[in-house]
Write a protein that holds these residues in place. Structure first.
Motif, PDB file in Angstrom:
ATOM      1  N   VAL A  19      27.672  67.363  77.199  1.00 40.60           N
ATOM      2  CA  VAL A  19      26.277  67.887  77.701  1.00 40.60           C
ATOM      3  C   VAL A  19      26.509  69.173  78.486  1.00 40.60           C
ATOM      4  O   VAL A  19      27.179  69.267  79.475  1.00 40.60           O
ATOM      5  CB  VAL A  19      25.716  66.630  78.637  1.00 40.60           C
ATOM      6  CG1 VAL A  19      24.240  67.192  79.286  1.00 40.60           C
ATOM      7  CG2 VAL A  19      25.523  65.490  77.893  1.00 40.60           C
ATOM      8  N   ALA A  41      34.116  70.117  83.649  1.00 43.80           N
ATOM      9  CA  ALA A  41      34.242  70.053  82.240  1.00 43.80           C
ATOM     10  C   ALA A  41      33.149  70.764  81.357  1.00 43.80           C
ATOM     11  O   ALA A  41      33.496  71.374  80.204  1.00 43.80           O
ATOM     12  CB  ALA A  41      34.144  68.499  81.992  1.00 43.80           C
ATOM     13  N   LYS A  55      33.519  51.026  72.926  1.00 41.57           N
ATOM     14  CA  LYS A  55      32.288  50.583  73.513  1.00 41.57           C
ATOM     15  C   LYS A  55      31.378  49.708  72.655  1.00 41.57           C
ATOM     16  O   LYS A  55      31.161  50.444  71.506  1.00 41.57           O
ATOM     17  CB  LYS A  55      31.598  51.548  74.325  1.00 41.57           C
ATOM     18  CG  LYS A  55      32.407  52.451  75.046  1.00 41.57           C
ATOM     19  CD  LYS A  55      32.889  51.756  76.393  1.00 41.57           C
ATOM     20  CE  LYS A  55      33.753  52.687  77.115  1.00 41.57           C
ATOM     21  NZ  LYS A  55      35.078  52.853  77.136  1.00 41.57           N
ATOM     22  N   GLN A 104      32.490  57.884  90.673  1.00 40.52           N
ATOM     23  CA  GLN A 104      33.436  56.614  90.345  1.00 40.52           C
ATOM     24  C   GLN A 104      34.027  55.771  91.590  1.00 40.52           C
ATOM     25  O   GLN A 104      34.267  54.557  91.357  1.00 40.52           O
ATOM     26  CB  GLN A 104      35.041  57.180  89.517  1.00 40.52           C
ATOM     27  CG  GLN A 104      34.821  57.776  88.256  1.00 40.52           C
ATOM     28  CD  GLN A 104      34.382  56.936  87.127  1.00 40.52           C
ATOM     29  OE1 GLN A 104      34.419  55.579  87.356  1.00 40.52           O
ATOM     30  NE2 GLN A 104      33.857  57.520  85.959  1.00 40.52           N
TER      31      GLN A 104
END
Ligand SMILES: Cc1cc2nc3c(=O)[nH]c(=O)nc-3n(C[C@H](O)[C@H](O)[C@H](O)COP(=O)(O)OP(=O)(O)OC[C@H]3O[C@@H](n4cnc5c(N)ncnc54)[C@H](O)[C@@H]3O)c2cc1C
Length: 251
Positions: free
Chosen positions: A82, A90, A112, A243
């Motif tokens: 994205v 990132a 997933k 996280q």
């Protein structure tokens, strides 16, 4: 791994294709599984980067992404990033990526997918989770039925996905990713729920996912162990903070 291609596939998504001999023994068929990307700084020396990774140094940012496609013959994988204005390592790396650049890749994590044995399927995902959701429903049997709702930033973010014919695609525009959205929740509420066991796949921004989780468990009476529901990112938090918060909540 080394970048072989980088292209903007929609205004809000950059597809980077790394390739490497190390992918030779990477298991096939892991589309939708997550990987950890270890991201070099600008102008980082390769030998130093490798040493930092091997020593487990926290100086290398690590971020979680999805295997969108994996081609074993060419030892390549596509990773869709994205494009956001939060300035994360990132996103910045992906935007600047050019052939020959290197990146560290670890994984894969689990595939997933919605619960098996479902009578119909319901997917809800924002742009960050489109790679996982799209790979998950592309793996469903061709006679699968249900709905997939994707939240995108503008109409041009609609991307081609190969859903089974019976999975109806719905694209909703939420143009401000800095505010949590309830559009998917409104969509789930307005849906005329078919009979039978639903196979649920929900992933995306934490606030939106939390609203959907509460609805599915409290109002629809679904068992949380029989669904794939995951917060992929949180407004205002970098991934490590998010996280850490998830681990604290789980504990
Ligand atoms: C299992 C799993 C699979 C994932 N797969 C993908 C994937 O295939 N593609 C993908 O793009 N993301 C994916 N994500 C989400 C991704 O890990 C996070 O968005 C991550 O924060 C991006 O790192 P960054 O370095 O760009 O930003 P960070 O340094 O982590 O964050 C910097 C700032 O940007 C904001 N930010 C982070 N992500 C977004 C976003 N999507 N939109 C708007 N603002 C944002 C943060 O809130 C923060 O304020 C996945 C997450 C998980 C848990």
């Amino acid at each position: 791994m080394n970048v072989v291609r980088s292209e903007r596939i929609t205004p809000t998504m950059q597809r980077v294709t790394p390739c490497g001999d190390d992918l030779g023994d990477f298991p096939a068929g892991q589309e939708s599984a997550h990987i950890k990307l270890m991201i070099p700084n600008d102008n980082q020396d390769f030998t130093e980067f490798r040493e930092l990774i091997e020593s487990g140094s926290k100086a290398i940012p690590r971020r979680t992404f999805t295997i969108r496609h994996h081609r074993t013959d060419t030892r390549e994988m596509d990773v869709d990033f994205v494009v956001h204005d939060g300035g994360g390592p990132a996103c910045s790396w992906a935007l600047a990526a050019k052939p020959g650049d290197f990146i560290g890749v670890a994984g894969p994590g689990p595939i997933k997918k919605p619960v098996s044995g479902a009578d119909w399927f319901l997917f809800g995902a924002d742009i960050a989770a489109i790679p996982a959701a799209a790979a998950a429903f592309e793996a469903l049997p061709q006679d699968a039925v249900g709905h997939a709702v994707f939240e995108i930033t503008n109409d041009d973010d609609i991307q081609p996905v190969s859903a089974p014919k019976g999975i109806k695609l719905h694209w909703l525009v939420h143009d401000d990713p800095h505010t949590s959205s309830e559009q998917q929740l409104e969509f789930f509420r307005s849906l005329d729920w078919p009979k039978g066991l639903p196979g649920i796949f929900v992933a995306g921004e934490s606030g939106a996912v939390s609203g959907l989780r509460k609805y599915l468990i409290n109002e629809r009476g679904l068992d949380k162990r029989a669904m794939y529901i995951s917060a992929y990112w949180k407004i205002g938090l970098v991934e490590d903070q998010h996280q850490e918060q998830k681990r604290a909540e789980a504990a």
